[in-house]
Design an enzyme around this catalytic site. Structure first.
Site, short mmCIF file in Angstrom:
data_model
loop_
_atom_site.label_atom_id
_atom_site.label_comp_id
_atom_site.label_asym_id
_atom_site.label_seq_id
_atom_site.Cartn_x
_atom_site.Cartn_y
_atom_site.Cartn_z
CE1 TYR A 173 30.73 8.47 62.68
CE2 TYR A 173 31.50 10.61 61.89
CZ TYR A 173 30.56 9.84 62.55
OH TYR A 173 29.45 10.44 63.10
CG ASP B 95 32.98 10.93 53.68
OD1 ASP B 95 32.93 12.18 53.56
OD2 ASP B 95 32.60 10.33 54.70
CE LYS C 244 33.73 17.03 60.29
NZ LYS C 244 33.72 15.61 60.01
C1 LIG Z 1 32.51 14.59 60.05
C2 LIG Z 1 32.41 13.54 59.01
C3 LIG Z 1 31.18 13.04 58.56
C4 LIG Z 1 29.87 13.40 59.21
O1 LIG Z 1 29.58 14.73 59.10
P1 LIG Z 1 28.51 15.37 60.14
O2 LIG Z 1 28.36 16.76 59.65
O3 LIG Z 1 29.16 15.24 61.49
O4 LIG Z 1 27.29 14.57 60.04
C5 LIG Z 1 31.17 12.16 57.50
N1 LIG Z 1 32.32 11.78 56.91
C6 LIG Z 1 33.52 12.21 57.33
C7 LIG Z 1 34.75 11.77 56.62
C8 LIG Z 1 33.61 13.09 58.41
O5 LIG Z 1 34.79 13.49 58.84
#
Ligand SMILES: *Cc1c(COP(=O)(O)O)cnc(C)c1O
Length: 430
Positions: free
Chosen positions: A144, A238, A266
């Site tokens: 994701y 990511d 995050k």
């Molecule tokens: C949470 C997350 C996202 C998206 O971040 P948001 O701040 O919710 O848009 C993208 N990549 C990873 C790996 C994530 O865990």
């Protein structure tokens, strides 16, 4: 457990907001009952509107590595807010957080702050396309990366297939440039990279944490680096969850692999809306206003969000938060050992650093999304309720991971493990 006020608020919310929530998994659709409305949090604890108290393992889905309401983070936000909340001009806090991030993550020679992880991954892909002049990119099945159109594609198992949209409203055109491959499978990537000559980049979570917890096979990430070099494909990590969690420098530090671009979110916002992308200076120089790849944001680099991130990263660096967390993780693993043996073949606990996954499966090790798809989610739902009843708040989906923070005490961990023992007894001994 009283739920009257949460239930009432949820009824009202459902009339005013689709599904009653602003983000789908919050709605408790895959576990029993209605969502709880949380009113406050301190350290490892959260408190709901009905006055229930929980030891929290959702931790806002990852950002709260220092626990809720960390005093340094709160003072930084308060002091900054006194001076104004947003100017839409450069601010010294951006420079300071940029310094902290690039020092901790050396592959990020330059960084651009945005307001969410979604924006970070979306912009990193645009940049990779702009820099290479190529159109397609590879994402891995089950990973994701936020909700940008071309990233809401997960189809294709086994061999790479053309992406099929995962959500209504995403056109086939949007998905057509997204190639999907399985995680932990270098041969599949070699095959795609040799066949397709229009691949700008591959994006992946070095350690996937959004569809169960899947660990990389030995040398998978290093192999990926060499494959990308061989075929002239940019490697995007990511690290929105992995970053500052698996180590200060993220999974790339832990595994010793340097990506071309990295996305963060995050933890770097300590609970305020922040994302970031960055990497090699020659690539980042393509970002506007220096280069031709446009990307902007009214609230990007917001002073409050930057202040929270600065306070968190400084504290993590100066008070050896990762070392302390490692002790807690070791303590938790010692206590979990008997559960692991007792329920082997039924319940699997896996972890890397302070990221845990609890799943009902007969497998001993999880290396692929196919294996995650076999988890018993009915049992997870029972487990989730049983833990909630015992004062432990897990994220309301068996595909999500649990996070330990530096605010969780040994006492919290003991309580959690004994709640888990009695919950599992109830669920698995029937
Ligand atoms: C949470 C997350 C996202 C998206 O971040 P948001 O701040 O919710 O848009 C993208 N990549 C990873 C790996 C994530 O865990």
């Amino acid at each position: 457990m009283k739920r009257e006020i949460s239930d009432k608020l949820f009824e009202e919310a459902k009339k005013l907001m689709p599904g009653g929530v602003d983000s789908p998994v919050r709605a408790f659709k895959s576990v029993e009952g209605n969502p709880l409305f949380i009113k406050s949090g301190k350290g490892s604890r959260i408190f709901d509107e009905d006055g229930n108290e929980f030891i929290d393992y959702c931790m806002s889905w990852g950002p709260m590595i220092l626990g809720h309401g960390d005093s340094d983070v709160l003072s930084a936000i308060k002091e900054t807010a006194e001076l104004g909340t947003s100017f839409g001009t450069p601010h010294r806090n951006e420079v300071e957080l940029a310094r902290l991030v690039t020092e901790a993550v050396p592959s990020m020679e330059q960084v651009r702050f945005v307001s969410s992880g979604t924006e970070a991954t979306m912009s990193a892909i645009r940049l990779a396309r702009g820099f290479t002049g190529k159109n397609k990119f590879v994402k891995l099945d089950g990973c994701y990366h936020g909700h940008a159109d071309h990233l809401l594609v997960a189809a294709g198992s086994g061999i790479a297939t053309l992406g099929i949209p995962d959500s209504a409203g995403v056109t086939e055109g949007n998905a057509a440039d997204t190639l999907v491959a399985p995680y932990n499978d270098l041969n599949a990537l070699e095959e795609i990279f040799s066949r397709e000559n229009d691949v700008a980049a591959i994006i992946l979570e070095p350690v996937p944490c959004n569809y169960g917890l899947i660990l990389p096979r030995d040398d998978y990430l290093k192999g990926l680096r060499s494959l990308c070099d061989k075929h002239g494909v940019l490697l995007i990590f990511d690290e929105v969850i992995n970053g500052f969690r698996i180590a200060m420098g993220g999974a790339q530090e832990h595994y010793g692999v340097k990506p071309d671009l990295t996305t963060l979110g995050k933890i770097i916002g300590a609970g305020l809306p922040v994302g970031a992308y960055g990497g090699r200076t020659d690539i980042m120089s393509f970002v506007a206003p220096q280069g031709p790849v446009y990307q902007a944001g009214t609230l990007s680099g917001n002073p409050l969000a930057m202040a929270a991130g600065i306070a968190a990263l400084k504290k993590m660096k100066n008070s050896k938060v990762h070392e302390k967390l490692e002790e807690k993780v070791n303590f938790m693993n010692e206590l979990l050992a008997s559960i692991k043996t007792r329920y082997a073949g039924k319940f699997l606990i896996s972890n890397i650093a302070s990221i845990y996954s609890f799943c009902f499966t007969d497998l001993e090790k999880i290396e692929s999304v196919e294996q995650v798809r076999q988890y018993d989610m009915e049992k997870f739902s029972q487990f989730h309720s049983a833990m909630l009843e015992r004062g432990i708040y897990l994220s309301p989906s068996g595909y999500e991971v649990a996070f330990l923070s530096s605010a969780h005490s040994e006492d919290d961990i003991e309580k959690t493990v004994s709640a888990m023992e009695s919950a599992l007894e109830e669920i698995l001994s029937q």
